[in-house]
Design a protein around this motif. Structure first.
Motif, PDB file in Angstrom:
ATOM      1  N   GLU A   1       4.018  -3.289 -10.324  1.00  0.00           N
ATOM      2  CA  GLU A   1       3.964  -4.312  -9.288  1.00  0.00           C
ATOM      3  C   GLU A   1       2.761  -4.133  -8.372  1.00  0.00           C
ATOM      4  O   GLU A   1       2.500  -4.989  -7.546  1.00  0.00           O
ATOM      5  N   TYR A   2       2.057  -3.025  -8.485  1.00  0.00           N
ATOM      6  CA  TYR A   2       0.953  -2.784  -7.548  1.00  0.00           C
ATOM      7  C   TYR A   2      -0.276  -3.566  -7.958  1.00  0.00           C
ATOM      8  O   TYR A   2      -0.659  -3.583  -9.115  1.00  0.00           O
ATOM      9  N   HIS A   3      -0.892  -4.238  -7.001  1.00  0.00           N
ATOM     10  CA  HIS A   3      -2.024  -5.094  -7.288  1.00  0.00           C
ATOM     11  C   HIS A   3      -2.979  -5.000  -6.118  1.00  0.00           C
ATOM     12  O   HIS A   3      -2.642  -4.478  -5.066  1.00  0.00           O
TER      13      HIS A   3
ATOM     14  N   LYS B   1     -13.580  -4.810  -6.969  1.00  0.00           N
ATOM     15  CA  LYS B   1     -12.839  -6.028  -7.308  1.00  0.00           C
ATOM     16  C   LYS B   1     -11.399  -5.933  -6.808  1.00  0.00           C
ATOM     17  O   LYS B   1     -10.865  -6.896  -6.246  1.00  0.00           O
ATOM     18  N   ASN B   2     -10.785  -4.768  -6.986  1.00  0.00           N
ATOM     19  CA  ASN B   2      -9.397  -4.653  -6.542  1.00  0.00           C
ATOM     20  C   ASN B   2      -9.288  -4.746  -5.030  1.00  0.00           C
ATOM     21  O   ASN B   2      -8.331  -5.303  -4.508  1.00  0.00           O
TER      22      ASN B   2
ATOM     23  N   LEU C   1       1.082  -9.222  -2.055  1.00  0.00           N
ATOM     24  CA  LEU C   1       2.514  -9.391  -1.865  1.00  0.00           C
ATOM     25  C   LEU C   1       3.107  -8.038  -1.527  1.00  0.00           C
ATOM     26  O   LEU C   1       2.624  -7.016  -1.973  1.00  0.00           O
TER      27      LEU C   1
ATOM     28  N   LEU D   1      -3.427  -1.205  -5.677  1.00  0.00           N
ATOM     29  CA  LEU D   1      -3.953  -0.614  -6.901  1.00  0.00           C
ATOM     30  C   LEU D   1      -5.283   0.079  -6.620  1.00  0.00           C
ATOM     31  O   LEU D   1      -5.573   1.124  -7.202  1.00  0.00           O
TER      32      LEU D   1
ATOM     33  N   SER E   1     -11.136  -6.554  -3.269  1.00  0.00           N
ATOM     34  CA  SER E   1     -11.480  -7.891  -2.791  1.00  0.00           C
ATOM     35  C   SER E   1     -10.521  -8.953  -3.303  1.00  0.00           C
ATOM     36  O   SER E   1     -10.831 -10.130  -3.208  1.00  0.00           O
ATOM     37  N   ILE E   2      -9.372  -8.547  -3.842  1.00  0.00           N
ATOM     38  CA  ILE E   2      -8.335  -9.532  -4.165  1.00  0.00           C
ATOM     39  C   ILE E   2      -7.833 -10.139  -2.853  1.00  0.00           C
ATOM     40  O   ILE E   2      -7.597  -9.421  -1.876  1.00  0.00           O
ATOM     41  N   ARG E   3      -7.676 -11.474  -2.837  1.00  0.00           N
ATOM     42  CA  ARG E   3      -7.409 -12.123  -1.549  1.00  0.00           C
ATOM     43  C   ARG E   3      -5.952 -12.018  -1.131  1.00  0.00           C
ATOM     44  O   ARG E   3      -5.642 -11.777   0.024  1.00  0.00           O
ATOM     45  N   SER E   4      -5.046 -12.255  -2.057  1.00  0.00           N
ATOM     46  CA  SER E   4      -3.640 -12.321  -1.628  1.00  0.00           C
ATOM     47  C   SER E   4      -2.904 -11.048  -2.032  1.00  0.00           C
ATOM     48  O   SER E   4      -3.165 -10.468  -3.083  1.00  0.00           O
TER      49      SER E   4
END
Lengths: 302, 175, 226
Positions: free
Chosen positions: A217-219, A52-53, A60, A223, A55-58
Motif C-alpha cells: 500500500e505504500y506509494h 519521482k516517488n 493516501l 515509498l 514528486s507524486i502529487r497525491s
C-alpha cells in the motif's frame, strides 16, 4: 569535539552513505543486467526513481501507524548508522559509537522490521499481514546465526565495542576475524544473505508472491522513505560486517571497496540460486548455520 | 470401437453416426437417453473425462443442439454426443454430479443461451457478463452489431471493405 | 461463518455468499446488519491536484518521464507482448520502464488489447487506485475503435470514453518495437507537461462516470475507488 561539529560530520557521513547506497544499487542492477545480457538501467536510475516517488502529487493514508511505518523503518536504518564507527581510528567518522554499541545495533536491525509490521498491518491490504508475518519469521531465523557469530567474536575479543573489535584486527590481513575465527564469519555471512533480501531469502519482497508483501500500500513519499532507508541500510549493514569480520576500513576508499564486495556476495549468491519459500528457508537457516555458529563459540571458548 | 458403437446404438437409440477420424465419433441421441448414456459411458466404458460441453443455436429448426465431448484416456477415443432440445425455455438435465467442472459449462450456457440446468450449483450467477439485462447474447435473434452500436460509442469514420472486391479494385482497376 | 444464524435479504442473490448483505444474529440475540461490499466505502469526490509552476515542475516531469512504473495488468491478447519487452532482446529497463505489481506504486497502466465490460470494471478500479499523476497507454486497434471486435456485444469500442488515454499504439498486435516507441512518445508527452490525464479525469468525472455506468450495469463499487 563539541556536539555541533560532531553532528555536522554525522550528517555528512549519512549523506555520503546514502549516495553510495543509491549508486551501489545502480551498479549492482547494471551488473545483474549485463550478466543476463541486457543493457540494463542507467546507474543513476535509483536517484530518478527516488525523485519521482517524492514528486507524486497525491497521497493516501490509512491511519497514524501507516505514517509511522516508514518512519520507524528509516529510524532503524539511521539508528544503526548513528552508532556505527565508519573509519578506524578516526574521531570524526566514528559517529556516536560507544562501549556497548554492538548490542544496540543488533537491536536496531530488528527495530525497523517491527515498525514496518505495524504500519503495513494498518494498510488495509489483506496480504500485507501475511507478508509481514513471513518477513518477521524469516528475519528471526536470520538473526539466530548472526547473534551466535556476534557472541563468538565478543568472547574472542572480550569486548562489545565495535571500535575495539576493529582495532584488534589491525596489522595485516591475517589478523582479520575472517582468519582468526572463520566459523563465526561463515555463520554471519550466511545470515547476511538473508538480511540483504536477495534471491534465496527474498520471498518476502518478491513481487510474484502475494502482491509485493509488506509495502503493497505504500506509494509516493512513503515509498520514497522506504527506498532511502534501503539505500542506507544496505551500506551500513555491509559496514557492520566489514567492521566485525573484514578488518574495518582506514579510509573512505577502503570502506567503499569493501562494502561493495561484501554486498556483492549476497548479489552473487542471489544470481546463482533460486528462491526459498519461507517454510524452506527457516528450517535451512536454523540447521547448518546455527550449528556453525555454536561450533564457533565452542572453539573460541576451548 | 465398433462393438462400443453397436452397444450404444442398440441400448440408447443413437442415430446419425459420423466418424470424423480414427477414434473420434459423433452421434445423436434423444434427450431422455442422454443421462443414462453418459452414466453408462462413465461407469462401464471408461469415458471418465468430460472435455467440454457446448451448445449450438439452430434457430431455423427452433431447437438447441447440446454437444458433450467425452474422452477415454485408455483407448484414446473421443465420443461426441449430440442432443436436441427445444428453444423455448426447455431445460436440460444437469451432469454436475458426474463431473464437477460441468457446472461451469452449464453456468456459461445458461448465461449465453438461456438454457436452464435445474439443480446445477451457482447456475444463475453471472459468469462473464456481469449485470447483463438483455436477452442472452449467443442466441441468434440477438443483434450484436446493433447492440454494440447503441452501447459502445462506435468511432465515426470506420469503413468496412469486402476483401475480394477491394483487392480486385486495388490491383486491377481497369477490369 | 456459521450458516445457521445468518439470514440473507432477498436482494444480492448474484453475489457470492461472503459478499452478500445480511443480518447476523449477535451473541446476545441482537440483529447486526453486515454489508461487506460497503465496509470501506469512501464516497468523497476526488479533487484535482494541480501541477506546480516553472522549473520545479519541469524537473519533476523529467523524473516522472524517466521512471515509468507500469502496472502489471494485462487485459487482452496484447499482454503477451509485454513480457518480451523486458527480455534481453528489447530490454525496456534501459528506458526506465519497470513493472510493479500494485497500482499504488505504478504510474502507467497499459490497456493491452480488447477490453470486455467485466475487465473494464477492474481496470477502472485499478486506474483510480493509482496516484496522481498517472498515464494510460492503449495498445492495439481494439482500444481505438474496437478492432476486430467492433461489433461484439461485450467489448468496448473506444477506450477514451471511459478513461483518459495518453498514447495510442496502433496495430493488431503492435510489435515490441512499436511499444518501445510508444513509451518514448509518452516520455516526450510528459516532459512537455501534457501528461495531465489524472486531472482531466477528475475534472470530467461526471462524463466519464456516466459512460462507465452506461455499460457496467451492476455498479457495486464507490463512485471513485480511493
Amino acid at each position: 569535539m563539541e556536539l555541533a561539529t560532531k553532528t555536522g560530520f554525522v550528517l555528512l557521513g549519512l549523506f555520503i552513505i546514502l549516495n553510495w547506497g543509491l549508486i551501489m544499487a545502480g551498479i549492482i542492477r547494471k551488473i545483474i543486467a549485463r550478466a543476463s545480457m541486457r543493457r540494463g538501467i542507467s546507474v543513476f536510475q535509483p536517484y530518478i526513481n527516488l525523485i519521482k516517488n517524492y514528486s507524486i502529487r497525491s497521497q493516501l493514508t490509512h491511519g497514524v501507524m501507516f505514517y509511522l511505518g516508514p518512519v520507524f523503518r528509516l529510524s532503524g536504518g539511521v539508528g544503526i548508522f548513528l552508532f556505527m564507527p565508519l573509519i578506524h581510528d578516526s574521531e570524526i567518522w566514528s559517529n556516536f559509537s560507544f562501549a556497548g554499541d554492538l548490542i544496540l545495533i543488533a537491536y536496531f536491525m530488528f527495530f525497523g522490521m517491527l515498525g514496518m509490521a505495524l504500519g503495513a498491518g494498518e494498510g488495509g491490504h489483506p496480504y500485507s499481514a501475511i507478508g509481514i508475518s513471513r518477513g518477521l519469521a524469516q528475519f528471526t531465523a536470520i538473526e539466530v546465526p548472526l547473534t551466535l557469530a556476534i557472541l563468538s567474536i565478543a568472547f574472542q575479543y572480550n569486548t562489545l565495542s565495535i571500535s575495539e573489535i576493529v582495532a584488534r584486527q589491525q596489522g595485516g590481513i591475517l589478523n582479520w576475524t575472517l582468519f582468526t575465527n572463520p566459523l563465526a564469519t561463515i555463520a554471519a555471512m550466511i545470515s547476511f544473505l538473508g538480511a540483504m533480501g536477495h534471491a534465496p531469502f527474498n520471498v518476502v519482497m518478491a513481487p510474484q508472491e502475494n502482491p509485493i508483501g509488506p509495502p503493497t500500500e505504500y506509494h509516493g513519499t512513503f515509498l520514497g522513505v522506504l527506498q532511502t532507508n534501503r539505500a542506507i541500510l544496505h551500506v551500513i549493514e555491509s559496514v557492520l560486517f566489514m567492521n566485525l569480520f573484514f578488518g574495518g576500513a582506514s579510509n573512505w576508499f577502503e570502506l567503499i571497496v569493501k562494502t561493495f564486495f561484501i554486498y556483492f556476495w549476497s548479489v552473487f549468491v542471489g544470481m546463482v540460486f533460486p528462491r526459498f519459500r519461507v517454510d524452506q528457508s527457516i528450517p535451512w537457516l536454523l540447521k547448518i548455520p546455527v550449528l556453525i555458529g555454536i561450533l564457533s563459540i565452542v572453539f573460541i571458548l576451548l | 470401437m465398433e462393438q462400443l458403437l453397436d452397444r450404444i446404438i442398440a441400448g440408447f437409440e443413437a442415430a446419425d453416426i459420423e466418424k470424423r477420424k480414427d477414434g473420434q465419433v459423433f452421434f445423436t441421441v434423444p434427450k431422455p437417453k442422454v443421462l443414462p448414456l453418459i452414466n453408462h459411458l462413465k461407469m462401464f466404458e471408461g469415458f471418465r473425462n468430460l472435455i467440454l460441453m457446448t451448445a449450438v443455436d439452430w434457430i431455423e429448426d427452433n431447437q438447441f443442439q447440446i454437444t458433450y465431448l467425452l474422452n477415454n484416456p485408455d483407448t484414446k477415443t473421443d465420443l461426441g454426443i449430440r442432443t436436441f432440445i427445444g428453444r423455448d425455455g426447455e431445460g436440460m438435465d444437469s451432469i454436475h454430479e458426474l463431473w464437477g467442472h460441468a457446472a461451469t459449462f452449464q453456468r456459461e450456457m445458461k448465461e449465453m443461451f438461456g438454457i436452464g440446468f435445474p439443480g446445477s450449483p451457482r447456475v444463475d450467477e453471472p459468469f462473464l457478463l456481469e449485470g447483463w439485462d438483455d436477452i442472452p447474447p449467443m442466441r441468434r435473434e440477438f443483434d450484436t452489431k446493433k447492440y454494440s452500436e447503441e452501447t459502445y460509442f462506435p468511432r465515426p469514420g470506420r469503413e468496412t471493405h469486402d476483401p475480394a472486391t477491394y483487392m480486385k479494385q486495388k490491383l486491377y482497376p481497369n477490369d | 461463518m456459521p450458516e445457521d444464524n445468518v439470514k440473507y435479504p432477498a436482494e444480492d442473490q448474484s453475489l457470492s455468499p461472503v459478499n452478500r448483505k445480511r443480518v447476523v444474529i449477535g451473541p446476545e440475540g441482537e440483529d447486526i446488519l453486515v454489508d461487506p461490499l460497503r465496509d470501506y466505502y469512501c464516497t468523497a469526490r476526488p479533487e484535482p491536484e494541480l501541477p506546480r509552476q516553472g522549473i520545479i515542475e519541469k524537473f519533476m516531469n523529467w523524473a516522472r518521464a524517466e521512471s515509468l512504473w507500469v502496472l502489471g495488468f494485462g487485459t487482452g491478447c496484447g499482454s503477451i507482448e509485454i513480457p518480451p519487452l523486458l527480455s534481453p532482446r528489447y530490454d525496456a529497463y534501459r528506458f526506465g520502464v519497470a513493472m510493479r505489481p500494485t497500482p499504488r506504486q505504478s504510474s502507467v497502466i497499459i490497456i493491452s488489447g480488447y477490453l470486455s465490460v467485466k475487465t473494464l470494471k477492474r481496470v477502472i478500479r485499478s486506474y483510480e487506485q493509482m496516484q496522481n499523476p498517472k498515464f494510460v497507454i492503449a495498445l492495439g486497434s481494439c482500444t481505438i475503435n474496437g478492432g476486430m471486435y467492433w461489433d461484439s456485444y461485450n467489448t468496448i469500442n473506444r477506450l477514451d470514453h471511459y478513461i483518459p488515454v495518453d498514447v495510442y499504439i496502433a496495430g493488431c498486435m503492435p510489435r515490441p518495437e512499436a511499444i518501445l516507441a510508444g513509451f518514448n512518445k509518452l516520455k516526450q508527452r510528459i516532459k512537455e507537461g501534457r501528461g495531465e490525464g489524472a486531472n482531466d479525469y477528475i475534472k470530467n468525472l461526471d462524463w466519464y462516470k456516466a459512460n462507465q455506468k452506461k455499460i457496467i450495469k451492476d455498479w457495486n463499487m464507490p463512485d471513485y475507488n480511493w
